[in-house]
Write a protein that holds these residues in place. Structure first.
Motif, PDB file in Angstrom:
ATOM      1  N   ASP A  90      70.306  75.798  52.469  1.00 29.90           N
ATOM      2  CA  ASP A  90      68.865  75.587  52.471  1.00 29.90           C
ATOM      3  C   ASP A  90      68.442  74.480  53.427  1.00 29.90           C
ATOM      4  O   ASP A  90      67.284  74.394  53.827  1.00 29.90           O
ATOM      5  CB  ASP A  90      68.395  75.229  51.060  1.00 29.90           C
ATOM      6  CG  ASP A  90      68.259  76.469  50.225  1.00 29.90           C
ATOM      7  OD1 ASP A  90      68.331  77.573  50.813  1.00 29.90           O
ATOM      8  OD2 ASP A  90      68.113  76.356  49.003  1.00 29.90           O
ATOM      9  N   LEU A  91      69.386  73.653  53.766  1.00 26.64           N
ATOM     10  CA  LEU A  91      69.014  72.491  54.576  1.00 26.64           C
ATOM     11  C   LEU A  91      69.430  72.599  56.032  1.00 26.64           C
ATOM     12  O   LEU A  91      68.963  71.841  56.863  1.00 26.64           O
ATOM     13  CB  LEU A  91      69.641  71.232  53.968  1.00 26.64           C
ATOM     14  CG  LEU A  91      69.182  70.930  52.550  1.00 26.64           C
ATOM     15  CD1 LEU A  91      69.968  69.775  51.975  1.00 26.64           C
ATOM     16  CD2 LEU A  91      67.698  70.627  52.527  1.00 26.64           C
ATOM     17  N   THR A  92      70.309  73.488  56.304  1.00 26.84           N
ATOM     18  CA  THR A  92      70.816  73.535  57.677  1.00 26.84           C
ATOM     19  C   THR A  92      70.913  74.955  58.182  1.00 26.84           C
ATOM     20  O   THR A  92      71.082  75.906  57.403  1.00 26.84           O
ATOM     21  CB  THR A  92      72.228  72.911  57.768  1.00 26.84           C
ATOM     22  OG1 THR A  92      72.954  73.302  56.635  1.00 26.84           O
ATOM     23  CG2 THR A  92      72.172  71.422  57.862  1.00 26.84           C
ATOM     24  N   PHE A  93      70.814  75.095  59.472  1.00 23.12           N
ATOM     25  CA  PHE A  93      71.183  76.347  60.133  1.00 23.12           C
ATOM     26  C   PHE A  93      71.837  76.003  61.441  1.00 23.12           C
ATOM     27  O   PHE A  93      71.754  74.862  61.907  1.00 23.12           O
ATOM     28  CB  PHE A  93      69.986  77.276  60.279  1.00 23.12           C
ATOM     29  CG  PHE A  93      68.932  76.818  61.257  1.00 23.12           C
ATOM     30  CD1 PHE A  93      67.966  75.894  60.871  1.00 23.12           C
ATOM     31  CD2 PHE A  93      68.885  77.341  62.545  1.00 23.12           C
ATOM     32  CE1 PHE A  93      66.992  75.489  61.775  1.00 23.12           C
ATOM     33  CE2 PHE A  93      67.908  76.936  63.443  1.00 23.12           C
ATOM     34  CZ  PHE A  93      66.961  76.005  63.061  1.00 23.12           C
ATOM     35  N   ALA A  94      72.509  76.996  61.985  1.00 27.05           N
ATOM     36  CA  ALA A  94      73.293  76.714  63.184  1.00 27.05           C
ATOM     37  C   ALA A  94      73.023  77.762  64.239  1.00 27.05           C
ATOM     38  O   ALA A  94      72.699  78.910  63.929  1.00 27.05           O
ATOM     39  CB  ALA A  94      74.778  76.687  62.845  1.00 27.05           C
ATOM     40  N   THR A  95      73.140  77.363  65.487  1.00 25.78           N
ATOM     41  CA  THR A  95      72.982  78.305  66.592  1.00 25.78           C
ATOM     42  C   THR A  95      74.138  78.150  67.558  1.00 25.78           C
ATOM     43  O   THR A  95      74.737  77.091  67.686  1.00 25.78           O
ATOM     44  CB  THR A  95      71.678  78.034  67.379  1.00 25.78           C
ATOM     45  OG1 THR A  95      71.683  76.668  67.790  1.00 25.78           O
ATOM     46  CG2 THR A  95      70.450  78.294  66.545  1.00 25.78           C
ATOM     47  N   GLY A  96      74.431  79.232  68.214  1.00 24.84           N
ATOM     48  CA  GLY A  96      75.482  79.195  69.219  1.00 24.84           C
ATOM     49  C   GLY A  96      74.997  79.866  70.476  1.00 24.84           C
ATOM     50  O   GLY A  96      74.225  80.828  70.423  1.00 24.84           O
ATOM     51  N   SER A  97      75.409  79.372  71.611  1.00 27.64           N
ATOM     52  CA  SER A  97      74.876  79.909  72.858  1.00 27.64           C
ATOM     53  C   SER A  97      75.984  80.495  73.706  1.00 27.64           C
ATOM     54  O   SER A  97      77.171  80.421  73.375  1.00 27.64           O
ATOM     55  CB  SER A  97      74.166  78.816  73.644  1.00 27.64           C
ATOM     56  OG  SER A  97      75.114  78.034  74.328  1.00 27.64           O
TER      57      SER A  97
END
Lengths: 932, 459
Positions: B233-240
């Motif tokens: 609920d507090l974090t999300f992540a992205t990758g490029s």
């Protein structure tokens, strides 16, 4: 001392395929002289001495109204087959046994000629002088131009082996009935067509005549009729009469139940319909004139346009015209169908009777194993037989009555049949019957009351132009005179004698009601009646199973659903009994009291103290009894839920035995089977055409497999791969060699379902996972091209699902095998030499495996917990214990049985309609590379 | 093996030596999948698998057909035809109405610029929307709000009845490549290099009305964002595409931590320079991200990396987990990780805690890096990386599934029912636990026996 098997082995010629392993020839002085008849293709046990033909054949004969009994054709159509055997003479004999006095004409009280749908008769007769024994199947076909509308034919299965005929009677009868039914169906169709054409002709003729009469009437103003005019009027009247008669005939032939015909493409044999059409025969009076069903008429009505021709009042003499050939009598389609069926019969019953019986027994037993038999057997050919057997008896429901009350009704029946016997005999103008006829005739005449005769002056009927061929007393003619209708001109010119035949013919027509099996029985009521060397044998079908009691029947069944061929046979018997009963009942009190003799056959069945001749002991009976004895303990337990102790004892015991007696076992099987194969008659060949190719395949496969296990030291792991469901790839450059190996190994591949074996002989493209699902044995081409590299890449990629046998470099890559089952299956030191023998050896061991898999699959507690709380581990323990201790499986053998069990499960739970998804099971086990 | 097949050592340098990929061999004790079913039906690449309920799943791909399957039996339930082009996104949409019986819908978007809603019970098309200006590339269902979003060149918000509630203005031609739901009615959309946060708010005038507002644009990524995952609920992540992993705060959309080039050879001094040369950007792109509560698992190029959120560092990695790009990874409840790759294989990994080794850094040479199947070679790297006395982990290969002949696009883990994989070879394979299936069949068998009445002793 040289034991019997050795002698047989040395006197046998090696098969061609055996050349690689041929043993050094025996020194001349030690070799046993070959069996003198060996060149003949015969076996030492065959009684070939007296017969003049080389192998069994089928003969079709006709009792021609012009030339008397004559052979028409033989199957196989090869002059060599019949050899010096006198077909003409034999036709005469077989046709004289039963002259199919099918009654066509005017029954008393009926206004029109009536067709009787005559039941075929089936007789066994023998000619000891000729060394020929025959199953003879008489049938009657309709021909508008023939005398009495009927043409008597017979089909005979001629063999030198009496036992064969006797023991295969039921089967022969069933098969021939089919052929006969096919012929008759075609004949009815052709007959109806002919009638329709004739009706059109008549109609046209009537129109022409009518016009002429009108013209005459107009021209005639004298007030009285000229002779010419009267003649014309008479002619017109007779044509009208003819039209009515023909219409009636057409109605009769159409009323023959035909409904089913258009549903299935061709189904001439319909037992359930037999009842219906037996009815008109049963009550003697004209059949109820129920209109033909729409479906049936439709069958006949579409006829290509036909231009009617004028019919002359006077027809040609019967000897002038050419009678229709058998092919013309039936529709061409049906004729070829019949020939196909007869060829089928010929192939089916080829070979020695022992062979046939063994084949039948093993088939019946295999059929019982309905849960497991798909694994290693070809089910398609198992399926065919039973239905046929079941249809062995026509008509009458199985629930008619108990066989016990059979005896009461015997006596009247005998009389009926005896009458028919006489009537048939006397109609045949053969001198050898003469005396008998003489002796019988007085009695006959006493008993009969002849019908009042009417002299009839119908001159115009050419329908029955053939009726009075005059050479014998014509039964039909006299009977017909009772109601006085059409008469052939030649007959009319003769003084019609009020003869005893009238009564006899009555009986004869009655006889048409009776059913086949009884027919045979009645045919030879006592020895005294039959000329010495012309003695008809008794049908074996009934004698065969005196022990077949009802209580026995249930012991055999796994569950009622899985009812067996044997049980079917027994059903047949009870059916027959009920047939007899009904039949007799409907014939009670219609015949003269002179012939009150007990019926020998049926008397013999329940009680042998009648002193009637018994069939000599039959070779297969002890065997079958043995099986019956042994069977219930093993397979008679329904649901496979045997108590542990029972089968554990059995299985462990068998393991010991099989281990210890492995060598003798292989020896003795080889001996037995070689004996069996030599046993087969002049032309040893499989009993079933469908399995003929299969048989050849088996033999070849067995031979190749034998070679494989001798050549390749790593045959065991390869076979283990196949048995445990791991796809085996045979890789090689040479297609022939790969295919040979694949054929050899295919006998070890369990079937996944009822479909064809999961074997692919030759593939050139890279394999895919789907292929391993479908096929468990694949022949794969190795090429050096880039495509070939792809093929190899695919192999290495999927290597975990595969065992790979490299035929070129003679290597094998597959998991390790340390079990014992395969060692027994494929012992490279085996003494077995023949392919078919080895095949049987393999089959027997595979059958053992199957039964183990069956036990394993259907033991509830091995797979599911006994109580809810039981942990999964204890079930697993129990399962492994069962496999190892109770079934005596070692190491990898467990996996074989587990795989087979999995196949059994899948097969059992699979819904019949859907094919089910093929699944691939595999293990993560390391593979090893084997080299020679 | 291949060398043996090709024959007689004509290729002295075997192919096995060429591959740096860890192999496990044929003996895989921990691999439960000993039975497989091949599901045929698709005529082109199968790209998507979505779970519908406990025993059903849908598959879709480039042939534009959607199939519904029974995960237990492998039976094909429905064949849903309606799209004329390849399918670009698929999402399940279960009704949240407690009162009614649960209806299962799936939404599919296709390159024919349509979106179709299917009823999984009847196998029929419920509704079709074809008012899109561009291909919808991603679909997200916001169960909480009972709406779903479609992302193409713009972002649209739809309700269950397929009414367009609101939409954004045209964003880019490239369109939204990924969407993820964030707390407080927000969504994050990956548009090229940018990450845009939208907020849905109920409009004042109607109960059904929603407005969508662009709240923030985050431009921290150097290259296109390929993967987007919500961690908690507090974090999300992205990758490029160039291998940046950024962990964001889901509430205020600030960058919590980032690991740029954490696979870069510079971080790992033991990696030889020539290997670095061979690393094309493609091999460093973050293809897929997944996470559990404490870690983010990244499929980067051919490798798999485990990034611990608390320690803010990579705790375990498998540089060359596959022969080519890893396309999808998923964490199983039992500390196992499954990955599938373009090389056509599926591998099962287990995250294991490494025994404490002597602290001295082992000189790792070339051969160590290109290890010969030694499972614990990462230990050395990990040991070097973790200078502190923290627990160290490594990914151990416990099994591989070889069946597909082409890239495995995706897989779906069904718990004890097994694992469904879909591939470019047009097939779906259902991998099952053979033992379990066998006892299930026994159960069925005895049920059928009882049903047929064959269990009674018959006389």
């Amino acid at each position: 001392m040289i034991s019997a098997p050795d002698v047989v082995a040395f006197t046998r010629e090696e098969e061609l395929e055996d050349d690689l392993y041929r043993e050094p020839p025996l020194p001349e002085e030690y070799s046993v002289p070959l069996f003198p008849f060996a060149g003949h293709g015969a076996n030492p046990w065959a009684k070939v001495a007296s017969s003049k033909f080389t192998r069994d054949f089928i003969l079709i004969s006709e009792f021609s109204e012009q030339v008397g009994p004559q052979p028409l054709l033989t199957i196989p159509d090869d002059a060599k087959v019949s050899g010096t055997f006198d077909l003409n003479y034999f036709s005469l004999r077989i046709m004289s046994v039963d002259y199919q006095a099918s009654f066509v004409g005017h029954p008393p009280g009926s206004a029109y000629p009536k067709l009787n749908f005559v039941e075929d008769s089936k007789v066994v007769l023998g000619d000891s002088k000729e060394g020929a024994f025959a199953y003879v199947h008489h049938l009657t076909l309709y021909d508008l131009e023939a005398r009495g509308f009927v043409r008597p034919f017979c089909m005979a299965y001629i063999s030198a082996d009496e036992h064969k005929i006797m023991q295969q009677f039921q089967e022969l009868s069933t098969e021939f009935s089919k052929a006969s039914e096919c012929l008759k169906t075609g004949n009815r169709k052709a007959f109806a067509n002919e009638l329709e054409k004739k009706l059109k002709d008549l109609d046209y003729t009537r129109t022409v005549l009518h016009n002429e009469t009108e013209v005459q009437k107009k021209a005639n103003d004298k007030g009285y009729y000229t002779t010419q005019a009267i003649e014309k009027a008479n002619e017109l009247a007779s044509v009208e009469k003819l039209i009515i008669e023909h219409q009636d005939l057409l109605r009769q032939i159409r009323s023959y139940p035909y409904r089913k015909l258009k549903e299935s493409e061709f189904h001439p044999y319909e037992p359930e319909r037999a009842l219906d059409w037996a009815d008109p025969g049963c009550d003697q009076h004209p059949a109820p004139s129920d209109p033909a069903e729409p479906g049936e008429t439709h069958l006949y009505t579409h006829i290509p346009s036909y231009t009617p021709k004028l019919i002359k009042a006077k027809s040609a003499k019967c000897f002038d015209k050419k009678l229709k050939t058998l092919e013309e009598l039936c529709d061409v389609y049906f004729f070829t169908q019949t020939l196909d069926q007869l060829h089928h019969i010929e192939r089916t019953f080829r070979g020695d009777v022992c062979y046939l019986l063994t084949e039948q027994i093993s088939r019946a037993l295999l059929k019982q194993q309905s849960v497991t038999n798909f694994l290693f057997e070809d089910i398609s050919f198992l399926d065919e037989k039973p239905e046929k057997q079941y249809r062995g008896c026509q008509g009458l429901g199985p629930d008619a009555m108990d066989g016990k009350c059979l005896e009461e009704s015997l006596t009247p029946k005998v009389v009926v049949s005896l009458g028919s016997y006489k009537s048939s005999v006397e109609c045949v103008p053969i001198k050898m019957e003469q005396e008998m006829e003489d002796s019988e005739e007085p009695k006959m005449s006493e008993s009969v009351t002849s019908e009042p005769q009417e002299n009839l002056d119908y001159l115009d009927a050419d329908i029955k132009g053939s009726i009075s061929s005059g050479e014998s007393i014509e039964v039909l003619g006299t009977e017909k005179s009772g109601s006085g209708l059409t008469k052939s001109e030649s007959q009319a010119s003769l003084p019609v004698i009020p003869s005893p035949q009238a009564g006899r013919s009555k009986v004869g027509s009655r006889r048409t009601v009776s059913e086949d099996s009884i027919e045979v029985l009645s045919m030879c009521p006592s020895e005294s009646l039959i000329p010495e060397d012309f003695k008809a044998s008794y049908p074996s079908a009934i004698n065969e199973e005196p022990y077949a009691d009802n209580d026995n029947e249930h012991g055999l069944r796994f569950t009622p659903r899985l009812s067996t061929g044997v049980a079917d046979e027994q059903d047949d018997i009870s059916k027959q009994e009920s047939l007899v009963q009904v039949d007799a009942a409907c014939c009670i009190g219609k015949e003269s009291p002179n012939f009150l003799e007990p019926l020998p056959e049926l008397g013999q069945k329940p009680c042998e103290e009648d002193g009637v001749v018994r069939i000599p002991p039959q070779p297969y009976r002890p065997a079958e009894q043995g099986l019956r004895g042994g069977f219930p303990s093993h397979d008679g337990v329904p649901g496979g839920l045997l108590p542990y102790e029972l089968d554990s004892r059995y299985l462990s015991g068998s393991r010991e035995v099989s281990k210890s007696s492995l060598d003798e076992c292989s020896d003795s099987t080889s001996y037995i089977s070689s004996a069996a194969s030599t046993c087969s008659d002049r032309t040893p060949s499989p009993a079933h055409p469908a399995c003929q190719a299969a048989e050849r395949h088996r033999k070849r496969a067995g031979q190749n497999a034998l070679r494989f296990i001798r050549q390749y030291p790593f045959a065991h792991p390869a076979i283990y791969s196949l048995l445990s469901g791991r796809t085996l790839i045979v890789l090689g450059e040479d297609e022939a060699m790969v295919k040979k190996l694949v054929t050899a190994l295919s006998i070890f591949v369990p079937n996944c379902g009822v479909y064809a074996k999961p074997v692919k002989h030759w593939v050139t493209s890279p394999l895919h996972l789907v292929d391993f699902q479908k096929w468990k044995l694949i022949g794969l081409q190795r090429t050096v091209s880039p495509a070939g590299v792809n093929v190899l890449h695919a192999l290495s990629r999927y290597s975990r699902y595969l065992s790979i046998l490299d035929a070129d470099s003679k290597t094998l890559r597959c998991p390790l095998y340390k079990g014992t089952v395969v060692a027994r299956l494929a012992d490279h030191r085996t003494q077995i030499k023949r392919g078919s023998t080895y095949y049987m050896h393999v089959q027997s061991i595979l059958t053992q495996l199957c039964s183990k898999a069956f036990l394993f699959t259907f033991c509830h507690h091995l797979h599911l917990p006994i109580s809810e709380r039981e942990p999964e581990e204890s079930v697993v323990n129990r399962r492994m214990n069962f496999l190892k201790l109770q079934l005596g499986l070692a190491n990898e053998d467990v996996k074989i049985v587990q795989y087979l069990a999995e196949l059994l499960k899948l097969h059992y739970i699979q819904e019949p309609g859907q094919g089910g998804n093929p699944l691939l099971r595999f293990d993560y086990v390391p593979s090893f590379l084997y080299k020679i | 093996m291949l060398r043996w097949l090709i024959g007689g050592g004509r290729e002295p340098q075997g192919l096995a030596e060429k591959s740096s990929v860890q192999t496990i061999g044929e003996e895989q004790i921990q691999n439960p999948y000993t039975e497989l079913l091949v599901l045929k039906g698709h005529q082109d690449i199968v790209r998507f698998l979505v779970q519908i309920d406990d025993c059903r799943f849908a598959s879709a791909g480039d042939d534009g057909i959607v199939f519904l399957w029974n995960a237990q039996t492998g039976e094909k339930l429905f064949e849903l035809r309606g799209h004329t082009h390849k399918i670009t996104a698929i999402a399940p949409f279960s009704s949240s109405d407690v009162s009614e019986e649960k209806t299962h819908l799936i939404i599919t978007a296709s390159a024919d610029r349509t979106v179709i809603v299917w009823d999984c019970t009847s196998g029929r098309q419920v509704q079709k929307v074809s008012c899109f200006h561009s291909t919808v590339k991603c679909l997200t269902v916001l169960q909480r709000l009972d709406v779903w979003l479609s992302g193409g060149s713009d972002l649209c918000v739809w309700n269950r009845k397929l009414d367009l509630l609101c939409k954004t203005s045209h964003l880019t031609d490239a369109g939204i490549s990924a969407l993820v739901e964030l707390p407080k009615n927000c969504v994050a959309a990956a548009v090229g290099k940018e990450l845009i946060i939208f907020r849905l708010s109920a409009s004042n005038n109607g109960s059904e009305g929603w407005n969508v507002l662009e709240v923030k644009r985050l431009v921290d990524h150097q290259d296109n964002i390929l993967s987007l995952v919500s961690v908690n609920d507090l974090t999300f992540a992205t990758g490029s595409h160039v291998g940046e992993l950024i962990v964001w705060d889901a509430l205020d959309w600030t960058k919590q931590t980032s690991e740029c080039n954490f696979w870069d050879s510079s971080v790992h001094p033991d990696v030889q320079p020539e290997i670095k040369l061979s690393q094309s950007p493609n091999e460093t792109s973050v293809q897929h991200l997944t996470s559990d509560e404490e870690c983010v698992f990244a499929a980067v190029g051919k490798g798999i990396y485990v990034y611990n959120l608390q320690m803010k560092r990579v705790i375990a990695c498998q540089r060359t987990a596959h022969d080519s790009s890893v396309l999808h990874i998923e964490k199983l409840p039992n500390r196992q990780l499954i990955s599938c790759s373009e090389d056509g294989s599926v591998r099962i990994w287990e995250l294991r805690e490494k025994q404490q080794l002597p602290a001295e850094p082992v000189p790792t040479g070339f051969f160590n890096m290109w290890g010969f199947g030694r499972a614990n070679k990462q230990a050395n790297q990990a040991a070097k990386k973790m200078q502190e006395n923290t627990p160290m982990y490594f990914l151990e290969l416990v099994g591989d599934l070889i069946g597909h002949s082409s890239a495995v696009q995706m897989f779906l883990y069904f718990g004890e029912l097994g694992l469904a994989t879909c591939s470019a070879d047009h097939l779906i394979i259902l991998w099952k636990d053979g033992e379990r299936e066998s006892s299930l069949r026994s159960l069925t068998l005895f049920q059928k026996l009882a049903h047929n009445g064959d269990l009674q002793f018959k006389l």
